[in-house]
Enzyme design. Structure first.
Site, short mmCIF file in Angstrom:
data_model
loop_
_atom_site.label_atom_id
_atom_site.label_comp_id
_atom_site.label_asym_id
_atom_site.label_seq_id
_atom_site.Cartn_x
_atom_site.Cartn_y
_atom_site.Cartn_z
N LYS A 294 -77.00 -45.64 -123.49
CA LYS A 294 -78.04 -44.93 -124.08
C LYS A 294 -78.17 -43.24 -123.38
O LYS A 294 -78.55 -43.35 -122.20
CB LYS A 294 -79.37 -45.48 -123.90
CG LYS A 294 -80.46 -45.02 -124.50
CD LYS A 294 -81.69 -45.62 -124.12
CE LYS A 294 -83.01 -44.69 -124.32
NZ LYS A 294 -84.24 -45.06 -123.49
N GLY B 25 -93.80 -43.56 -122.20
CA GLY B 25 -94.60 -44.07 -121.63
C GLY B 25 -96.13 -43.87 -121.84
O GLY B 25 -96.90 -44.31 -121.20
N ALA C 228 -89.75 -45.12 -127.05
CA ALA C 228 -90.74 -44.28 -126.72
C ALA C 228 -91.98 -44.00 -127.51
O ALA C 228 -91.89 -43.57 -128.50
CB ALA C 228 -90.24 -42.91 -126.14
N ASN D 268 -90.74 -50.51 -123.70
CA ASN D 268 -90.43 -51.08 -122.39
C ASN D 268 -92.01 -51.11 -122.10
O ASN D 268 -92.47 -52.01 -121.18
CB ASN D 268 -89.69 -50.27 -121.70
CG ASN D 268 -89.46 -50.67 -120.25
OD1 ASN D 268 -89.30 -51.83 -120.04
ND2 ASN D 268 -89.78 -49.66 -119.27
N THR D 269 -92.38 -49.66 -121.74
CA THR D 269 -93.86 -49.64 -121.07
C THR D 269 -95.02 -50.52 -121.46
O THR D 269 -95.58 -51.14 -120.73
CB THR D 269 -94.21 -48.11 -121.14
OG1 THR D 269 -93.35 -47.21 -120.47
CG2 THR D 269 -95.51 -47.77 -120.34
#
Lengths: 257, 368
Positions: free
Chosen positions: A97, A158, A184, A206-207
């Protein structure tokens, strides 16, 4: 009809990509994978320490999972290429990535350098998934450069702010002949569901999972939302209207005649 | 380019008057904003803002988890040399102090590196005094060539260099620079640095920028808390960080909050910095600069470090030793300052995990 996502010659039934950063403990990773059924996980090479017995994130990633090393920390194409090659040499496989970020304040990707790195790495046999602003022109260049998928951001990384770039992502989904993986900014399962309803091929989260009070339950929630969104997309949703619609207010006279 | 003209703009600014004029409404207004101006930040450093510490702490915690996760990156200092030409009034290495002086041989550097790497640490911070005739750039460069075999990231905290000298070290594998202005008050700076090369305020002020021009990926700045009124130094430190982040967008900028500790010599800090003040400055910094790293060293006690962990910290030193050769017990001289958190790396790992945080040993991979 089987519904699967194919990238780099590999087929996936689960469309949630997960990450390895920001967790209070890497030991949560297997539970996240089990709860979500995620088959692709990204890991920053900068964090990988194959020599360490105690601090090696790779120890926690099951073997059947497709590893997606990322070039976190790369400021230009040349650094991204070097990191990708180090990742492959370290035994992380040939998926990469590309994250080229020359702005540490908003963490926005550098499209121009990303295209350059994609071209070099795709020619070198990597399966390249570049992370970009949802810019149609850059995405077209990535297709020519040999990318295996395109990963546009929904909002700055994030931030958990959802699909702020909705219109631009829709253009990529409609026009780019590669899987579009929204990456994201996705903060809630409903955001991921919306991306899938729009026709995204997958979402990387993810976050929002790592910073939840209970990351394992949140991973499951995301997986369910992504399945629901995908089903809705495949089902052929009804068209959304702004106003209640009377039947044929303008052409009804044709029936009356 | 330089931060100096921005600094000068605040020279005639009556900060005391501004801080005294802050009221509840001002603080509440700032706490509702997502992007803070310079003066918003200063409002959070006011006496009035002390009444809002819990709210500031909550916001700081949320922003830190969002931006960095529940992780703390570990590093440890490694002193190469304590020879120094300076007479910094507050420093244990002051050239007039009668302490044992030592500079590691390359073989000793290797022994230190081996001792440190056995703890699992991958990030090293290399320090020297200010004696360029002994701890030359070439010497430091040779040390870094050795350290690269043991550590994935090398940071330096040494005397201020020219851009060309920083480039030599960048080529030797150094990826990060830490350099403190000590105090942003130019007048006080001259008093505290009466002799030696460090006397040049402007050369030091522009050092972080020269480091970034030399391609270091990360720069850490700070003021030595206790020398000056903390509000002034923290305000200008934050503005300096913001300036660097804006001018060098690709860089990772971090701020340290070193609070003065007892040391050899009889200098006592002019200002006592309370725990409450540290909390206030740290949380205000996080609100003003959500992406900045915040470092807390072993100058602080284990208990205090555990308590402030959630308020914005991103990096901590672990298993520290402030004397030359101290990790491998090559010698036992006096350190630069006394440390307050004597936990081993292993003990800190256990402690952080218990608090729900992940200690990260490796967060950069040298890509030379």
């Amino acid at each position: 009809m089987d519904d699967y996502l194919e990238i780099g010659g590999r087929k996936f039934t689960n469309r949630l990509f997960t990450g390895t950063g920001k967790y209070p403990s890497d030991e949560l990773i297997p539970d996240i994978i089990n709860a979500s059924g995620s088959e692709v996980i990204t890991v920053a090479l900068r964090r990988v320490d194959m020599d360490s017995e105690t601090d090696n994130v790779m120890k926690h990633i099951p073997e059947h999972i497709q590893l997606l090393p990322n070039t976190s920390g790369a400021r230009n194409a040349s650094e991204a290429v070097r990191i990708a090659k180090l990742a492959r040499a370290a035994g992380c496989g040939n998926w990469i990535k590309i994250e080229v970020i020359s702005d540490n304040k908003y963490l926005l990707p550098d499209g121009h350098e990303t295209v350059k790195a994609t071209e070099i790495l795709a020619k070198d046999g990597f399966v390249v998934l570049p992370y970009i602003n949802p810019d149609f022109i850059i995405a077209k260049q990535l297709v020519s450069a040999g990318a295996a998928a395109v990963m546009p951001l929904g909002a700055p990384i994030g931030t958990n702010r959802g699909l702020q770039t909705r219109e631009m992502i829709q253009i990529l989904i409609d026009e780019i002949p590669l899987p579009i993986v929204v990456d994201a900014g996705i903060g809630k399962p409903s955001h991921a569901c919306e991306a899938m309803e729009m026709g995204a091929a997958a979402c990387l989260v993810n976050t929002a999972i790592a910073s939840a009070d209970n990351p394992v339950v949140m991973a499951r929630a995301f997986s369910n939302a992504i399945k629901a969104g995908r089903d809705a997309y495949l089902s052929g949703m009804g068209v959304v209207h702004q106003l209640a619609r009377a039947s044929s207010p303008l052409t009804g006279f044709l029936r009356d005649a | 380019m330089s931060f100096y003209p921005i600094l000068k703009q605040y020279e005639s600014f009556d900060m005391d008057r501004f801080l005294e004029g802050v009221n509840d409404k001002d603080v509440r207004h700032v706490l509702q904003k997502t992007r803070l101006t310079d003066l918003d930040f200063l409002i959070l450093l006011s006496g009035k803002a002390e009444d809002y510490l819990e709210e500031m702490a909550n916001k700081a915690h949320q922003l830190t988890v969002q931006n960095f996760g529940r992780v703390i990156q570990f590093y440890t200092p490694m002193y190469l040399s304590n020879f120094c030409n300076n007479q910094c009034a507050y420093c244990g290495f002051n050239t007039t102090n009668t302490i044992e002086r030592k500079q590691l041989t390359l073989d000793e550097v290797k022994r230190e590196a081996e001792a440190i790497s056995q703890t699992g640490l991958k990030h090293i911070l290399v320090l020297t005094g200010d004696a360029p005739q002994l701890a030359t750039v070439d010497y430091i460069s040779e040390c870094c060539n050795i350290l690269r075999d043991y550590f994935s990231s090398i940071a330096i905290e040494i005397y201020a260099l020219t851009r060309e000298e920083y480039e030599i070290l960048e080529h030797a594998g150094v990826d990060a620079l830490t350099i403190y202005q000590e105090t942003y008050s130019e007048e006080l700076y001259q008093t505290l640095h009466p002799k030696g090369p460090k006397k040049d305020y402007r050369f030091r002020l522009d050092a972080p920028e020269r480091g970034l021009q030399a391609n270091f990926r990360s720069v850490g700045i700070g003021a030595l808390l206790g020398l000056n009124r903390w509000q002034q130094d923290i305000f200008l430190t934050a503005l300096h960080a913001d300036y660097l982040q804006t001018a060098y967008t690709e860089a990772e900028i971090s701020i340290s909050l070193p609070r003065m500790r007892p040391h050899e010599g009889c200098f006592q800090p002019a200002h006592t910095i309370s725990d409450k003040s540290i909390v206030q400055m740290m949380t205000a910094l996080r609100l003003f600069l959500p992406r900045a790293g915040i470092t807390v060293s072993t100058r602080e006690s284990a208990t205090f470090r555990n308590n402030i962990l959630r308020l914005g910290v991103t990096r901590m030193s672990a298993g520290s030793c402030t004397s030359v050769g101290g990790h491998s017990q090559i010698s036992n001289q006096t350190g630069q300052f006394e440390i307050s958190d004597n936990r081993t790396v292993e003990e800190m790992t256990v402690s952080l995990k218990r608090l729900g945080y992940q200690p990260v040993f490796k967060d950069w991979q040298c890509i030379l």
